[in-house]
Design an enzyme around this catalytic site. Structure first.
Site, PDB file in Angstrom:
ATOM      1  N   LYS A  81       0.859  -1.180   0.000  1.00 54.29           N
ATOM      2  CA  LYS A  81       0.000   0.000   0.000  1.00 54.29           C
ATOM      3  C   LYS A  81       0.901   1.239   0.000  1.00 54.29           C
ATOM      4  O   LYS A  81       1.965   1.244   0.644  1.00 54.29           O
ATOM      5  CB  LYS A  81      -0.873  -0.041   1.262  1.00 54.29           C
ATOM      6  CG  LYS A  81      -1.941   1.044   1.357  1.00 54.29           C
ATOM      7  CD  LYS A  81      -2.803   0.784   2.612  1.00 54.29           C
ATOM      8  CE  LYS A  81      -3.898   1.800   2.791  1.00 54.29           C
ATOM      9  NZ  LYS A  81      -4.727   1.520   3.984  1.00 54.29           N
ATOM     10  N   SER A 156      -9.682   1.778   3.104  1.00 55.35           N
ATOM     11  CA  SER A 156      -8.799   2.539   2.251  1.00 55.35           C
ATOM     12  C   SER A 156      -7.814   1.710   1.440  1.00 55.35           C
ATOM     13  O   SER A 156      -7.253   2.220   0.460  1.00 55.35           O
ATOM     14  CB  SER A 156      -8.026   3.548   3.095  1.00 55.35           C
ATOM     15  OG  SER A 156      -7.179   2.878   4.014  1.00 55.35           O
ATOM     16  N   SER A 180      -9.688  -0.884   7.175  1.00 57.71           N
ATOM     17  CA  SER A 180      -9.141  -0.646   5.831  1.00 57.71           C
ATOM     18  C   SER A 180      -8.480  -1.820   5.147  1.00 57.71           C
ATOM     19  O   SER A 180      -8.190  -1.749   3.959  1.00 57.71           O
ATOM     20  CB  SER A 180      -8.143   0.500   5.872  1.00 57.71           C
ATOM     21  OG  SER A 180      -8.848   1.708   5.742  1.00 57.71           O
TER      22      SER A 180
HETATM   23  N1  GLN Z   1     -12.864   3.756   6.642  1.00 55.42           N
HETATM   24  C1  GLN Z   1     -12.326   4.133   7.917  1.00 55.42           C
HETATM   25  C2  GLN Z   1     -11.961   5.590   7.895  1.00 55.42           C
HETATM   26  O1  GLN Z   1     -12.324   6.232   7.003  1.00 55.42           O
HETATM   27  C3  GLN Z   1     -11.152   3.265   8.253  1.00 55.42           C
HETATM   28  C4  GLN Z   1      -9.931   3.644   7.526  1.00 55.42           C
HETATM   29  C5  GLN Z   1      -8.745   2.784   7.854  1.00 55.42           C
HETATM   30  O2  GLN Z   1      -8.879   1.721   8.444  1.00 55.42           O
HETATM   31  N2  GLN Z   1      -7.576   3.298   7.492  1.00 55.42           N
HETATM   32  O3  GLN Z   1     -11.353   6.106   8.760  1.00 55.42           O
END
Ligand code: GLN
Length: 487
Positions: A81, A156, A180
Site C-alpha cells: 500500500k 482505504s 481498511s
Molecule cells: N474507513 C475508515 C476511515 O475512514 C477506516 C480507515 C482505515 O482503516 N484506514 O477512517
C-alpha cells in the site's frame, strides 16, 4: 514456459512452480508486469509499478533458489500500500501533499519482505492518508472493483485488495485503522487480516491514528495470509508499541477440525442495514462450522453500538496531531512562495490536503480543543475501555467471534460520496476490533448478484492462531476463495 492462469495462483502454488524449476522468478515477474499493463488501466490499483526494481529483485531471488536458499516469499511478486515507505521509490499516501515524496528509508515491513526475498512489484492506491472506505478519496483516481468496474473496491486499502483480486500480484500489505484491510478484502473477495495491535511494527507506515493503525496481509487464501504474517510480525525497537512476544509459526494453526471450538455470534452485528444475502451467508457459515464440530452460541456485546462514535472522535483527534507535520517546511508539497510563513503554512495545507482529510483534521482539532476535550476525547477514551473490557469478557467464553465483515457488498462509485455518514457506516463491523486492539480476519463467504461477501472472525489479543484456525476451517469447507473475477 507459459504459466497457467496467473490471476488464480496463490503464493503456495507459485512456490511449488518456482522450487520445481517450472518457472523462474524473472519470468513470473514479467508475466505479472504484463498482467498489470493489460488490466490496470481499467482497475487502477497501482500508484507506482516498480518494474526495474522488481526485475532486479527477481534475478537475485532466482540465484537464491538455484542455491537452495529460498524461503516462503523468495521470488514472489508483492505489492505494498502506498503509505508504506519504500526507500528510493515514490510513497505518496495518494495525497497531493506527498505526490513527489521519495522516502530515504524503508518501512520495517518493507525490509522484512526484502530480507525474505520477495519481489516488490509496486505501490497500491488508497484513500488519501488512509481516510475512507472506497478509495474515492485518493487524490489521483478511484480504484475499481475487479468484479464490477462501476463499483468501488472498498477502502482505504482498495488498491491492494483490487490488485490481489485481479491477479496483478500474489499478495499485498495494507494498513487497517478502522477496517481498511478487511472491508476492501470483503468487497473484492480476498482474504484480509488485521493483527493484534503491536504485533507488526509500524516503523515507516505513514501515521493516520497511531493508537489504532496496524499493518496486515491481503492474500487469496488463509494459508498465504498466515505465512505472510510469519514474515512481517515480531518485535522492532523502532516502534514503541511493538510487543515482545515469542515468534509463532501461524501456519501450524491451520487445522480443519473444530471439535470443541467455541464460536460466539454477537447479536449486535445483525442490525439494520445488513443486506439479506449477507445475513443469509453468515447463518449458512454457522451450519458449516457446526458441521466441522464447532460449538456455536449467540452472545451480546452491548456497547458495540458506540464503537463508531468513539472511533470518529479518537481517529480524527490523533490524525489532527499526526498530520500537523505537513507544513510545507520539512517535506512534501510546499506553497510558501508569497507572504509570511503563516500564509505559507495555510496555503500548503489548504491546497495539499483533500476534502476528507481536512474534515478529519477539523473534527479532531475540535474534539481536542480546550472546553471540548473532556466532553469528547476523554469520554471516547472511557467508552473505548468499556468496549475493550467487553471483548475480553467475551473471549473468556469463546475462542472467536464471528460476524459479517461489511453490512453490504460493493456499492457504485459516487453513491456515498456526498454523504460522509453513509460512508462511515461501512466500517461499523470492523471498527470494534481496532478499538479493542484485537486480531480480525475477513474471508470470502459467497456472492450477492455476482459481488463478493465477506465473513469476519475476531479473536482475543495475540490469539491469531485461533482466528486463523476458524478462518481456515471455514475456507476449506467452501469453494468461495477459488472463484476469481473475469477480468
Ligand atoms: N474507513 C475508515 C476511515 O475512514 C477506516 C480507515 C482505515 O482503516 N484506514 O477512517
Amino acid at each position: 514456459m507459459t504459466i497457467p492462469d496467473i490471476n488464480k495462483l496463490t503464493i503456495h502454488e507459485t512456490r511449488d512452480l518456482l522450487d520445481s524449476g517450472q518457472v523462474s522468478s524473472v519470468e513470473l515477474t514479467k508475466r505479472f508486469i504484463e498482467r498489470i499493463d493489460s488490466v490496470d488501466p481499467s482497475v487502477k490499483a497501482f500508484v507506482t509499478v516498480s518494474s526495474d526494481v522488481a526485475i532486479m529483485q527477481a534475478e537475485k531471488a532466482d540465484k537464491s533458489i538455484s542455491q537452495g536458499k529460498q524461503s516462503y516469499l523468495t521470488g514472489i511478486p508483492i505489492q505494498l500500500k502506498d503509505n508504506l515507505c519504500t526507500k528510493g521509490i515514490l510513497t505518496t499516501c495518494s495525497s497531493h501533499m506527498l505526490k513527489d515524496f521519495v522516502p530515504p528509508y524503508d518501512a520495517h515491513v518493507t525490509t522484512k519482505l526484502q530480507e525474505s526475498g520477495a519481489v516488490l512489484i509496486g505501490k497500491g492506491n488508497l484513500d488519501e492518508f488512509a481516510m475512507g472506505s472506497s478509495t474515492e478519496n485518493s487524490a489521483f483516481y478511484s480504484t475499481r472493483n475487479p468484479w464490477d468496474l462501476e463499483r468501488v473496491p472498498g477502502g482505504s486499502s482498495g488498491g491492494p485488495a483490487a490488485a490481489v483480486a485481479a491477479g496483478e500480484c500474489l499478495a499485498s500489505l495494507g494498513s487497517d485503522t478502522g477496517g481498511s484491510i478487511r472491508q476492501p478484502a470483503s468487497l473484492c473477495g480476498v482474504v484480509g487480516m488485521k493483527p493484534t495491535y503491536g504485533l507488526v511494527s509500524r516503523f515507516g507506515l505513514i501515521a493516520f491514528a497511531s493508537s489504532l493503525d496496524q499493518i496486515g496481509p491481503i492474500t487469496k487464501d488463509v494459508a498465504d495470509n498466515a505465512n505472510l504474517l510469519n514474515v512481517i510480525s515480531g518485535y522492532d525497537q523502532r516502534d514503541s508499541t511493538s510487543i515482545k512476544t515469542p515468534s509463532i509459526d501461524y501456519s501450524q494453526a491451520l487445522d480443519k477440525n473444530l471439535e470443541g471450538f467455541k464460536i460466539g455470534i454477537p447479536v449486535e452485528y445483525f442490525s439494520e442495514g445488513v443486506s439479506v444475502e449477507v445475513e443469509k451467508q453468515t447463518y449458512q457459515a454457522v451450519d458449516i462450522l457446526k458441521g466441522l464440530g464447532a460449538d456455536i452460541e449467540g452472545t451480546t456485546l452491548p456497547h458495540t453500538s458506540y464503537a463508531l462514535a468513539v472511533y470518529y472522535i479518537i481517529a480524527p483527534s490523533e490524525a489532527s496531531a499526526n498530520l500537523s507535520r505537513y507544513d510545507g517546511v520539512k517535506y512534501g508539497f510546499s506553497d510558501d512562495v508569497d507572504g509570511t510563513i503563516w500564509d505559507g503554512f495555510e496555503r500548503t495545507r489548504q491546497n495539499g490536503f483533500g476534502e476528507e482529510v481536512k474534515r478529519r483534521i477539523m473534527l479532531g482539532t475540535y474534539a481536542l480543543s480546550s472546553g471540548y476535550y473532556d466532553a469528547y476525547y476523554l469520554k471516547a477514551q472511557k467508552v473505548r475501555t468499556i468496549i475493550r473490557n467487553e471483548f475480553s469478557e467475551a473471549f473468556k467464553k469463546f475462542d472467536v467471534l464471528m460476524t459479517p465483515t461489511s453490512p453490504t457488498t460493493a456499492f457504485k462509485l459516487g453513491d456515498k460520496l456526498d454523504d460522509p455518514m453513509a460512508m462511515y457506516l461501512n466500517d461499523i463491523f470492523t471498527i470494534p476490533a481496532n478499538i479493542a486492539g484485537i486480531p480480525a480476519i475477513s474471508v470470502p463467504a459467497g456472492f450477492q448478484d455476482g459481488l463478493p461477501i465477506g465473513l469476519q472472525f475476531m479473536a482475543g489479543s495475540l490469539q491469531e492462531e485461533k482466528m486463523f484456525k476458524a478462518a481456515y476451517a471455514y475456507e476449506q469447507a467452501t469453494e468461495w476463495h477459488k472463484i476469481r473475477p473475469q477480468i
